[in-house]
Each structure stands twice: as C-alpha cells, then as structure tokens.
Scaffold this active site. Sequence first.
Site, mmCIF file in Angstrom:
data_model
loop_
_atom_site.group_PDB
_atom_site.id
_atom_site.type_symbol
_atom_site.label_atom_id
_atom_site.label_comp_id
_atom_site.label_asym_id
_atom_site.label_seq_id
_atom_site.Cartn_x
_atom_site.Cartn_y
_atom_site.Cartn_z
ATOM 1 N N GLY A 1 0.805 -1.260 0.198
ATOM 2 C CA GLY A 1 0.144 0.089 -0.354
ATOM 3 C C GLY A 1 0.364 0.844 0.113
ATOM 4 O O GLY A 1 0.924 1.967 -0.875
ATOM 5 N N ASP B 1 -5.237 2.154 7.337
ATOM 6 C CA ASP B 1 -5.043 1.176 7.724
ATOM 7 C C ASP B 1 -5.501 0.975 9.422
ATOM 8 O O ASP B 1 -6.511 1.799 9.419
ATOM 9 C CB ASP B 1 -3.756 1.541 7.957
ATOM 10 N N ARG C 1 1.518 -15.185 3.387
ATOM 11 C CA ARG C 1 0.947 -16.086 4.561
ATOM 12 C C ARG C 1 2.556 -16.610 4.638
ATOM 13 O O ARG C 1 3.528 -15.864 3.992
ATOM 14 C CB ARG C 1 1.232 -16.977 2.853
ATOM 15 N N THR D 1 -5.067 -7.897 -2.319
ATOM 16 C CA THR D 1 -4.450 -9.312 -1.234
ATOM 17 C C THR D 1 -5.172 -10.440 -2.360
ATOM 18 O O THR D 1 -6.263 -10.699 -3.232
ATOM 19 C CB THR D 1 -6.083 -8.211 -0.429
ATOM 20 N N ASN D 2 -4.023 -11.150 -1.589
ATOM 21 C CA ASN D 2 -4.168 -12.347 -2.053
ATOM 22 C C ASN D 2 -5.097 -13.694 -0.890
ATOM 23 O O ASN D 2 -5.318 -13.046 0.097
ATOM 24 C CB ASN D 2 -2.901 -13.303 -1.840
ATOM 25 N N HIS E 1 -3.749 -16.062 -10.433
ATOM 26 C CA HIS E 1 -2.402 -15.999 -9.811
ATOM 27 C C HIS E 1 -2.030 -16.727 -8.728
ATOM 28 O O HIS E 1 -2.232 -16.676 -7.967
ATOM 29 C CB HIS E 1 -2.445 -14.101 -9.416
HETATM 30 N N1 APR Z 1 -8.029 -2.914 7.296
HETATM 31 C C1 APR Z 1 -7.183 -2.385 7.157
HETATM 32 N N2 APR Z 1 -6.282 -2.541 6.897
HETATM 33 C C2 APR Z 1 -6.377 -3.324 7.763
HETATM 34 C C3 APR Z 1 -6.823 -4.711 7.532
HETATM 35 C C4 APR Z 1 -7.944 -3.806 8.165
HETATM 36 N N3 APR Z 1 -8.894 -5.572 8.081
HETATM 37 N N4 APR Z 1 -6.224 -5.609 8.371
HETATM 38 C C5 APR Z 1 -4.784 -5.752 7.686
HETATM 39 N N5 APR Z 1 -4.967 -4.473 7.103
HETATM 40 C C6 APR Z 1 -3.742 -3.959 7.127
HETATM 41 C C7 APR Z 1 -2.558 -4.028 8.318
HETATM 42 O O1 APR Z 1 -2.428 -3.726 9.886
HETATM 43 C C8 APR Z 1 -1.226 -4.144 7.363
HETATM 44 O O2 APR Z 1 -0.558 -2.847 7.655
HETATM 45 O O3 APR Z 1 -3.305 -4.443 5.587
HETATM 46 C C9 APR Z 1 -1.512 -4.238 6.011
HETATM 47 C C10 APR Z 1 -0.786 -5.254 5.613
HETATM 48 O O4 APR Z 1 0.249 -4.543 4.396
HETATM 49 P P1 APR Z 1 1.768 -6.026 5.296
HETATM 50 O O5 APR Z 1 1.465 -6.707 5.593
HETATM 51 O O6 APR Z 1 2.807 -4.909 4.295
HETATM 52 O O7 APR Z 1 1.455 -6.706 3.528
HETATM 53 P P2 APR Z 1 1.639 -5.846 2.265
HETATM 54 O O8 APR Z 1 3.039 -6.394 1.805
HETATM 55 O O9 APR Z 1 1.489 -4.890 1.747
HETATM 56 O O10 APR Z 1 0.875 -6.934 1.102
HETATM 57 C C11 APR Z 1 -0.463 -7.150 0.994
HETATM 58 O O11 APR Z 1 -0.565 -8.065 -0.906
HETATM 59 O O12 APR Z 1 0.388 -8.474 -2.293
HETATM 60 C C12 APR Z 1 -0.131 -8.922 -1.410
HETATM 61 O O13 APR Z 1 -0.386 -11.024 -0.509
HETATM 62 C C13 APR Z 1 -0.082 -9.900 -0.363
HETATM 63 O O14 APR Z 1 -2.405 -10.303 0.239
HETATM 64 C C14 APR Z 1 -0.824 -8.709 0.575
HETATM 65 C C15 APR Z 1 -1.518 -7.572 0.340
#
Ligand code: APR
Length: 309
Positions: free
Chosen positions: A15, A34, A83, A120-121, A176
Amino acid sequence: MSRSKISIIGGGFVGSTCAHWLLSRDLGDIVLLDIAEGPVQGRALDLLQSSALSRFNPDIKGTANYQDIQGSDIVIITAGRTRSPGMSRDELQNINTEIIRQVCEQVRERAPEAVVIIVTNPLDVMTYVAWKTLAFPSKRVIGMAGVLDSARFKAFVAMKLKVSIQDIQAFVLGGHGDTMVLLPRLCHVGGIPLTELLSKEDIEALVERTKKGGAEIVSLLKTGSAYYAPALSVVEMAEAVLKDKKRILPCAAFLKGEYDVKDLFMGVLCQLGAGGVEKVMEFSMTEAEKKAFQASVSAVRTQVQKLNI
Ligand code: APR
C-alpha cells in the site's frame, strides 16, 4: 479540473509503495488507510515531506478513519495478511475473506462510484469476494495479477537475452498462482517472436521461474512478500483508468461467458479506461493453451466454492 482522489486501504508494504509510485507520477491526491493507527500516518507524512523535493504538490493523508475515503475515484485494496510459514492457502483465504468483506462494506458506503483494484491474495478469490460485497457493476472491480506476472516474465526474458526489458512484450493469463498460463508464442522481443530467439528448454525454464516468481522473492526476503513490482503494477492499472487510456493489460476481470467461463474473476486481457474494464479482449488459443487456461479456471473455481459468503 479537479484532482483525482485515490484511496489505498492497507498501508503496509504494498500500500505505501503504491502511494510512493502514485506520487511520483502525480496521479492525484492520496488517502492511505490502515486498521493500525500510527505507522500509516507516519508513512503518509514522510511521503508528503518527500514531495518538497519533487516537482509535484499532492495531498497525502494517513488515516484509520473511513470517512476520509469519501468520494474516491479509485480505491486500491491491499489490506490483509501475507502467508506465513505453516499457514495453508485455505487458512489465508479465510482470514483475508473476512478482511476484504469488512473493507468493502466501508468502500460500498463511502466510495460508491469508485473503480476498485484488489491486490490482496489469493487474488482471484479475493476479487470475487470484493465484488460480492461491493455489489458494484463488475467492470468496476478489477484484480491485479497479470501485469505483475507479465513484468516478471519480461524481466527474466530480458536477463536471459541481455536486451532492454522495454522491448519485450508479453502477457500472462489465468489465475495468480501455480496455474497461471504463460504464452511464449505471443511474447515478442523488439517484434521478433521469443520462440525464434530461445530454445524450447530455455523458454520452459523462464516460464517455470515466472510461475514461482512470488515465492522466489519471499524466500529471499525472509519476512513478507514482494512489493515494488506489485505496487507499480497497480499504479499502471490505476493510471489507465484515471487517464482513460484504453490500455490493453492482463487483469483479473469478471467473465460472463468470455473464454467459455461464467461468473468468475480470471486473468484475461482487458481494455482499461475510465469505466474500469471496458472490454474483455478475446483471441484464439491453441489447444494446449485452452487446456492450461481451463485447468486454471478449475483451480480458482474450486477455491471460490469453498467461500461461505
Ligand atoms: N483494514 C485495513 N487494513 C488492514 C486490515 C483491515 N481490516 N487488516 C489488515 N490490514 C493492514 C495491516 O495492518 C497491514 O498494514 O493491511 C496491511 C498489509 O500490509 P503488509 O502486512 O505489509 O502486507 P503487504 O506486503 O503490503 O501485502 C498486502 O498484497 O501482494 C498482496 O499477498 C499480499 O495479500 C497481501 C497484500
């Protein structure tokens, strides 16, 4: 002319990197939301300060409040878990289904006219969940996968041939994941078919590396998953929509009989413009390609059938 409003839900690695790429292209004002307050405001402030050193003056806000996404033109959803070791695909699917549902209920209320891009995956399934929850016309719900998988394939081809990555054209279809369908027959290097430049064995090795492209990065990073290329892939799609570019990009789109598939999001070639997916582009596939595509459809459908929504 008013500036576009782009909201990103999930201010983690993908993000916040999306926000960075969006800023670098001056595509609009950004809301980075977030569930976890604090880091997201910090990242947004850092990005805002970076614009003192660029040519642009965007507005960017970090928030945990959905009121801030009101009236967005585009919503990018990256919220969810990645994951972790030992977690099954089905477990990840269940966790992220709940997150996507919660997020999309808010998006439906606050940004009813937005084009929504899901990251998201598991991607194809989460795009389906988003569409069901949003109840938007399907052309305004799009999954990001094919642009990224194609970029990975192009990178491997360029590395192998020692040519500019910019001169490589390629696209990837299907889900994917392991069942994605690469079409070396339609990959061109400066206009020359790849099949004339590399042996079957060499091409097969590049195809296999692409299929495992995400996993290769996960194992090197040790924690988390890829984010630079995924984020720029999203921005490429968002730009096509915001500027009504009519670009032809591989995206997860809702199929209503195209490619003989109904009621499922699958990676196909799409025309992207202001309306979202303005057209699903069809072309004739070889028997082997059709078979591989159908296998990918079955794999995604099996996962969708496990949903309890
Ligand atoms: N509402 C808002 N944000 C949320 C929620 C929610 N209900 N649940 C989780 N989050 C936020 C987390 O707090 C975190 O900051 O989503 C963010 C995910 O970020 P990362 O853990 O850094 O993961 P990232 O590498 O960004 O990947 C996000 O994209 O490529 C896909 O497989 C990957 O599904 C994953 C997604």
